[in-house]
Design a protein around this motif. Structure first.
Motif, PDB file in Angstrom:
ATOM      1  N   ASP A 112     -11.512   6.744 -19.993  1.00  0.00           N
ATOM      2  CA  ASP A 112     -11.371   4.955 -18.814  1.00  0.00           C
ATOM      3  C   ASP A 112     -11.790   5.214 -17.742  1.00  0.00           C
ATOM      4  O   ASP A 112     -11.503   4.486 -17.460  1.00  0.00           O
ATOM      5  CB  ASP A 112      -9.864   5.286 -19.153  1.00  0.00           C
ATOM      6  CG  ASP A 112      -8.937   3.701 -18.889  1.00  0.00           C
ATOM      7  OD1 ASP A 112      -9.724   2.898 -19.328  1.00  0.00           O
ATOM      8  OD2 ASP A 112      -8.490   4.636 -18.335  1.00  0.00           O
ATOM      9  N   PHE A 113     -10.945   6.492 -16.961  1.00  0.00           N
ATOM     10  CA  PHE A 113     -11.696   6.206 -15.840  1.00  0.00           C
ATOM     11  C   PHE A 113     -12.774   5.610 -15.733  1.00  0.00           C
ATOM     12  O   PHE A 113     -12.682   5.424 -14.152  1.00  0.00           O
ATOM     13  CB  PHE A 113     -11.341   7.919 -15.094  1.00  0.00           C
ATOM     14  CG  PHE A 113      -9.495   7.858 -15.291  1.00  0.00           C
ATOM     15  CD1 PHE A 113      -9.066   7.383 -14.757  1.00  0.00           C
ATOM     16  CD2 PHE A 113      -9.298   9.458 -14.765  1.00  0.00           C
ATOM     17  CE1 PHE A 113      -7.164   7.424 -14.427  1.00  0.00           C
ATOM     18  CE2 PHE A 113      -7.533   9.595 -14.579  1.00  0.00           C
ATOM     19  CZ  PHE A 113      -6.987   8.774 -14.785  1.00  0.00           C
TER      20      PHE A 113
ATOM     21  N   THR B 150      -9.325  -1.008  -0.149  1.00  0.00           N
ATOM     22  CA  THR B 150      -8.704  -0.206   0.839  1.00  0.00           C
ATOM     23  C   THR B 150      -9.874   1.379   0.385  1.00  0.00           C
ATOM     24  O   THR B 150     -10.656   0.743   0.710  1.00  0.00           O
ATOM     25  CB  THR B 150      -7.792   0.160  -0.087  1.00  0.00           C
ATOM     26  OG1 THR B 150      -7.451   0.534  -1.149  1.00  0.00           O
ATOM     27  CG2 THR B 150      -6.791  -0.939   0.111  1.00  0.00           C
ATOM     28  N   ASP B 151      -8.919   2.343   1.299  1.00  0.00           N
ATOM     29  CA  ASP B 151     -10.009   3.092   1.387  1.00  0.00           C
ATOM     30  C   ASP B 151     -10.148   4.127  -0.055  1.00  0.00           C
ATOM     31  O   ASP B 151     -10.671   4.551   0.371  1.00  0.00           O
ATOM     32  CB  ASP B 151      -9.315   4.112   2.458  1.00  0.00           C
ATOM     33  CG  ASP B 151      -9.095   4.017   3.928  1.00  0.00           C
ATOM     34  OD1 ASP B 151      -9.903   3.172   4.218  1.00  0.00           O
ATOM     35  OD2 ASP B 151      -8.522   4.237   4.439  1.00  0.00           O
ATOM     36  N   LYS B 152      -9.386   3.566  -0.788  1.00  0.00           N
ATOM     37  CA  LYS B 152      -9.661   4.705  -2.041  1.00  0.00           C
ATOM     38  C   LYS B 152     -10.317   3.233  -3.574  1.00  0.00           C
ATOM     39  O   LYS B 152     -10.631   3.330  -4.189  1.00  0.00           O
ATOM     40  CB  LYS B 152      -8.415   5.024  -2.667  1.00  0.00           C
ATOM     41  CG  LYS B 152      -7.949   5.694  -1.253  1.00  0.00           C
ATOM     42  CD  LYS B 152      -6.418   6.187  -2.369  1.00  0.00           C
ATOM     43  CE  LYS B 152      -5.759   7.037  -0.984  1.00  0.00           C
ATOM     44  NZ  LYS B 152      -5.860   8.978  -1.365  1.00  0.00           N
TER      45      LYS B 152
ATOM     46  N   PHE C 109       0.805  -0.961   0.161  1.00  0.00           N
ATOM     47  CA  PHE C 109      -0.421  -0.184  -0.705  1.00  0.00           C
ATOM     48  C   PHE C 109       1.084   1.600  -0.130  1.00  0.00           C
ATOM     49  O   PHE C 109       2.079   1.120   0.619  1.00  0.00           O
ATOM     50  CB  PHE C 109      -1.210  -0.152   1.600  1.00  0.00           C
ATOM     51  CG  PHE C 109      -1.912  -1.361   1.474  1.00  0.00           C
ATOM     52  CD1 PHE C 109      -2.480  -1.821   0.427  1.00  0.00           C
ATOM     53  CD2 PHE C 109      -1.989  -2.006   3.201  1.00  0.00           C
ATOM     54  CE1 PHE C 109      -2.914  -2.674   0.656  1.00  0.00           C
ATOM     55  CE2 PHE C 109      -2.759  -2.697   2.646  1.00  0.00           C
ATOM     56  CZ  PHE C 109      -3.195  -3.274   1.669  1.00  0.00           C
ATOM     57  N   PRO C 110       0.127   2.392  -0.854  1.00  0.00           N
ATOM     58  CA  PRO C 110       1.356   3.799  -0.224  1.00  0.00           C
ATOM     59  C   PRO C 110       1.256   4.486   1.001  1.00  0.00           C
ATOM     60  O   PRO C 110       0.304   3.704   1.400  1.00  0.00           O
ATOM     61  CB  PRO C 110       0.449   4.092  -1.601  1.00  0.00           C
ATOM     62  CG  PRO C 110      -0.706   3.742  -1.975  1.00  0.00           C
ATOM     63  CD  PRO C 110      -0.677   2.437  -1.563  1.00  0.00           C
ATOM     64  N   GLU C 111       1.922   4.759   0.754  1.00  0.00           N
ATOM     65  CA  GLU C 111       1.952   6.006   1.811  1.00  0.00           C
ATOM     66  C   GLU C 111       0.404   6.395   3.011  1.00  0.00           C
ATOM     67  O   GLU C 111      -0.114   6.224   4.347  1.00  0.00           O
ATOM     68  CB  GLU C 111       2.722   6.897   2.609  1.00  0.00           C
ATOM     69  CG  GLU C 111       3.962   6.721   2.411  1.00  0.00           C
ATOM     70  CD  GLU C 111       5.389   7.334   1.966  1.00  0.00           C
ATOM     71  OE1 GLU C 111       5.136   8.890   2.636  1.00  0.00           O
ATOM     72  OE2 GLU C 111       6.486   7.165   2.623  1.00  0.00           O
ATOM     73  N   SER C 112      -0.315   6.611   2.093  1.00  0.00           N
ATOM     74  CA  SER C 112      -1.550   7.186   2.515  1.00  0.00           C
ATOM     75  C   SER C 112      -2.804   6.268   2.653  1.00  0.00           C
ATOM     76  O   SER C 112      -3.508   6.611   3.183  1.00  0.00           O
ATOM     77  CB  SER C 112      -2.104   8.162   1.008  1.00  0.00           C
ATOM     78  OG  SER C 112      -1.815   7.240  -0.139  1.00  0.00           O
TER      79      SER C 112
ATOM     80  N   ARG D 280     -16.217   2.117 -11.963  1.00  0.00           N
ATOM     81  CA  ARG D 280     -17.158   1.210 -11.997  1.00  0.00           C
ATOM     82  C   ARG D 280     -16.990  -0.415 -11.383  1.00  0.00           C
ATOM     83  O   ARG D 280     -17.561  -0.830 -10.785  1.00  0.00           O
ATOM     84  CB  ARG D 280     -18.228   1.495 -12.508  1.00  0.00           C
ATOM     85  CG  ARG D 280     -18.944   2.787 -13.524  1.00  0.00           C
ATOM     86  CD  ARG D 280     -20.233   3.060 -14.352  1.00  0.00           C
ATOM     87  NE  ARG D 280     -19.408   2.641 -15.328  1.00  0.00           N
ATOM     88  CZ  ARG D 280     -19.416   4.547 -15.769  1.00  0.00           C
ATOM     89  NH1 ARG D 280     -19.471   5.502 -15.062  1.00  0.00           N
ATOM     90  NH2 ARG D 280     -19.228   4.559 -17.382  1.00  0.00           N
ATOM     91  N   ASP D 281     -15.730  -0.340 -12.441  1.00  0.00           N
ATOM     92  CA  ASP D 281     -14.911  -2.391 -12.293  1.00  0.00           C
ATOM     93  C   ASP D 281     -14.485  -2.389 -11.090  1.00  0.00           C
ATOM     94  O   ASP D 281     -14.124  -3.566 -11.184  1.00  0.00           O
ATOM     95  CB  ASP D 281     -14.708  -2.392 -13.721  1.00  0.00           C
ATOM     96  CG  ASP D 281     -15.821  -2.519 -14.581  1.00  0.00           C
ATOM     97  OD1 ASP D 281     -17.421  -2.402 -14.196  1.00  0.00           O
ATOM     98  OD2 ASP D 281     -15.275  -1.848 -15.992  1.00  0.00           O
ATOM     99  N   GLY D 282     -14.246  -1.305  -9.904  1.00  0.00           N
ATOM    100  CA  GLY D 282     -13.196  -1.012  -9.390  1.00  0.00           C
ATOM    101  C   GLY D 282     -12.112  -1.761  -9.764  1.00  0.00           C
ATOM    102  O   GLY D 282     -10.885  -1.814  -9.018  1.00  0.00           O
ATOM    103  N   LYS D 283     -11.101  -0.811 -10.805  1.00  0.00           N
ATOM    104  CA  LYS D 283      -9.773  -1.176 -11.615  1.00  0.00           C
ATOM    105  C   LYS D 283      -9.172   0.216 -11.896  1.00  0.00           C
ATOM    106  O   LYS D 283      -7.618  -0.085 -11.994  1.00  0.00           O
ATOM    107  CB  LYS D 283     -10.546  -1.423 -12.991  1.00  0.00           C
ATOM    108  CG  LYS D 283     -11.216  -2.739 -13.264  1.00  0.00           C
ATOM    109  CD  LYS D 283     -10.676  -4.054 -12.525  1.00  0.00           C
ATOM    110  CE  LYS D 283     -11.003  -5.774 -12.768  1.00  0.00           C
ATOM    111  NZ  LYS D 283     -10.581  -6.512 -12.092  1.00  0.00           N
ATOM    112  N   LEU D 284      -9.334   0.865 -11.175  1.00  0.00           N
ATOM    113  CA  LEU D 284      -8.180   1.875 -10.696  1.00  0.00           C
ATOM    114  C   LEU D 284      -7.341   1.422  -9.663  1.00  0.00           C
ATOM    115  O   LEU D 284      -7.944   1.312  -8.568  1.00  0.00           O
ATOM    116  CB  LEU D 284      -9.706   3.535 -10.123  1.00  0.00           C
ATOM    117  CG  LEU D 284      -9.850   3.772 -11.554  1.00  0.00           C
ATOM    118  CD1 LEU D 284     -10.216   4.836 -10.465  1.00  0.00           C
ATOM    119  CD2 LEU D 284      -9.454   4.319 -12.369  1.00  0.00           C
ATOM    120  N   GLY D 285      -6.496   1.848 -10.333  1.00  0.00           N
ATOM    121  CA  GLY D 285      -5.187   1.416  -8.722  1.00  0.00           C
ATOM    122  C   GLY D 285      -4.913   3.010  -8.042  1.00  0.00           C
ATOM    123  O   GLY D 285      -5.351   4.026  -8.374  1.00  0.00           O
ATOM    124  N   ILE D 286      -4.306   2.156  -6.677  1.00  0.00           N
ATOM    125  CA  ILE D 286      -4.104   3.495  -5.775  1.00  0.00           C
ATOM    126  C   ILE D 286      -3.613   4.444  -6.114  1.00  0.00           C
ATOM    127  O   ILE D 286      -4.204   5.892  -6.085  1.00  0.00           O
ATOM    128  CB  ILE D 286      -4.003   3.030  -4.447  1.00  0.00           C
ATOM    129  CG1 ILE D 286      -4.791   1.954  -3.754  1.00  0.00           C
ATOM    130  CG2 ILE D 286      -3.001   3.968  -4.061  1.00  0.00           C
ATOM    131  CD1 ILE D 286      -3.803   0.969  -3.015  1.00  0.00           C
TER     132      ILE D 286
END
Length: 398
Positions: free
Chosen positions: A294-295, A41-43, A10-13, A300-306
């Protein structure tokens, strides 16, 4: 040979995550790159896949457990032969169980939230994969039961429901929703937030779009010309003229950013996410439109990266797509300003002493008054208005 399955880095955030869904059970055979578990995660929801063909040997953290970055969550035996998923009975005898079906993580999550058994849904994806759209479009049959003969179901007595009976449903808040709530509360309690409004005549932009949309789509491999691309470019130009609107507060310091990373708010079923257009000022309008589309699809599919949702120096949100005529957007800390777009509506306007019907949009700029003075905020919003009402200025940077 046992292999450790760990949570992603996970990143620092992002402090930790929760085990959302185990797609495989202990002793079950798994193919390489097949989903093992979803971690929320939170994001975003992160998917952990099998490193090779083998067997899931042990689950260390069950669903609902909280895990840290790189924490051990399971053991995996590479190359081992385990039990396959329970064999499906013939179709004529019984419906397939959900373990036998090909279900995307997003579809499984949506089905759980709606209380739908995925085994009754027909998959439209490749190889019979059940997609999220299949779940959202599924309609339960009108008959009370598939197995009961119609003649037997008909005379069944109606169930008396007490008058005034009120049903409540309690579900746990998702991590994403909780984090959104925390950040919104943080923004309202730790910033001196103020909002200024203006209105913009969208007729020039609508005429430009109508004139060039077909040529634009052909020239840019199917990318459609929308309003967001022009608003992002207008915002970038305005941010260059008013650096304080593109800055952030870090303790007792002001950080002025020499670049424009524009966040675009996207609404999903789990909550609001804000993926970021890095160096948006260097992007073409076509590139912006392509990335924003694309975003939206991947969100909607939960495929965005942190990493795609961290950072950002300024945010644009468009409540107009839901019909909002006017609103007060809330800041996205540590950013100090956010632009709100709204519904385009025909209104009578006075032009050169005459009443003319024009497509108008209200614009709202919420800003942190600790850093941005009202004069700069108003002039920034007027700059956006001027650029939108005369799109040629965006290209000429005047």
């Amino acid at each position: 040979m046992s292999t450790e399955i760990k949570a992603p880095t996970f990143p620092e955030s992002v402090a930790d995550g929760s085990i959302a869904t185990w797609h495989k059970q202990v002793g079950e055979s798994v193919k390489r790159d097949e989903p093992l578990v979803d971690i929320e995660t939170d994001k975003v929801v992160l998917e952990v896949v099998a490193p090779a063909d083998g067997v899931l040997k042990e689950i260390i953290h069950a669903e609902g457990s909280t895990v840290l970055s790189d924490e051990l969550i399971a053991l995996f035996d590479e190359g081992a032969a385990g039990a396959d998923a329970p064999a499906a009975a013939p179709a004529a005898e019984a419906p397939a169980s959900s373990d036998d079906l090909k279900v995307s993580p997003a579809a499984r999550k949506a089905a759980e939230e709606k209380g739908i058994d995925v085994s009754v849904i027909a998959g439209s994806g490749k190889g019979g994969l059940i997609t999220k759209e299949d779940v959202m479009n599924y309609k339960a049959p009108a008959a009370p039961s598939k197995t009961e003969p119609a003649a037997k179901a008909a005379p069944a007595p109606a169930v008396d429901v007490p008058a005034g009976d009120r049903v409540e449903k309690r579900v746990p808040m998702t991590r994403l929703r909780k984090r959104v709530a925390e950040r919104l509360l943080e923004a309202t309690s730790t910033t001196a937030m103020l909002t200024t409004f203006n209105e913009v005549n969208m007729k020039p932009m609508m005429e430009l779009r109508s004139q060039y949309k077909e040529l634009f789509e052909k020239s840019h491999n199917g990318t459609r010309l929308g309003f967001m691309g022009l608003f992002v470019k207008a915002a970038c130009e305005a941010l260059k003229r008013f650096p304080a609107v593109n800055a952030s507060i870090d303790g007792d310091d002001i950080v002025y950013h020499g670049y424009q990373d524009i966040g675009v708010a996207v609404s999903t079923e789990k909550g609001l996410v804000v993926p970021v257009l890095r160096d948006a000022d260097q992007m073409s309008i076509a590139k912006v439109e392509d990335r924003v589309r694309d975003f939206g699809l991947r969100a909607r599919d939960g495929k965005l990266g942190i990493d795609e949702m961290t950072g950002g120096t300024f945010t644009i949100t468009n409540g107009g797509v839901f019909g909002s005529l006017l609103s007060t957007p809330i800041l996205n800390p540590p950013q100090t300003a956010i632009l709100g777009m709204h519904k385009i509506q025909d209104r009578p306007m006075a032009v050169n002493g005459e009443v003319v019907i024009l497509p108008m949009m209200y614009l709202a700029l919420s800003y942190d008054h600790r850093l941005i003075d009202g004069k700069d905020a108003v002039q920034f919003l007027v700059t956006i208005k001027d650029l939108i009402e005369d799109p040629a200025r965006i290209l000429l940077e005047i």
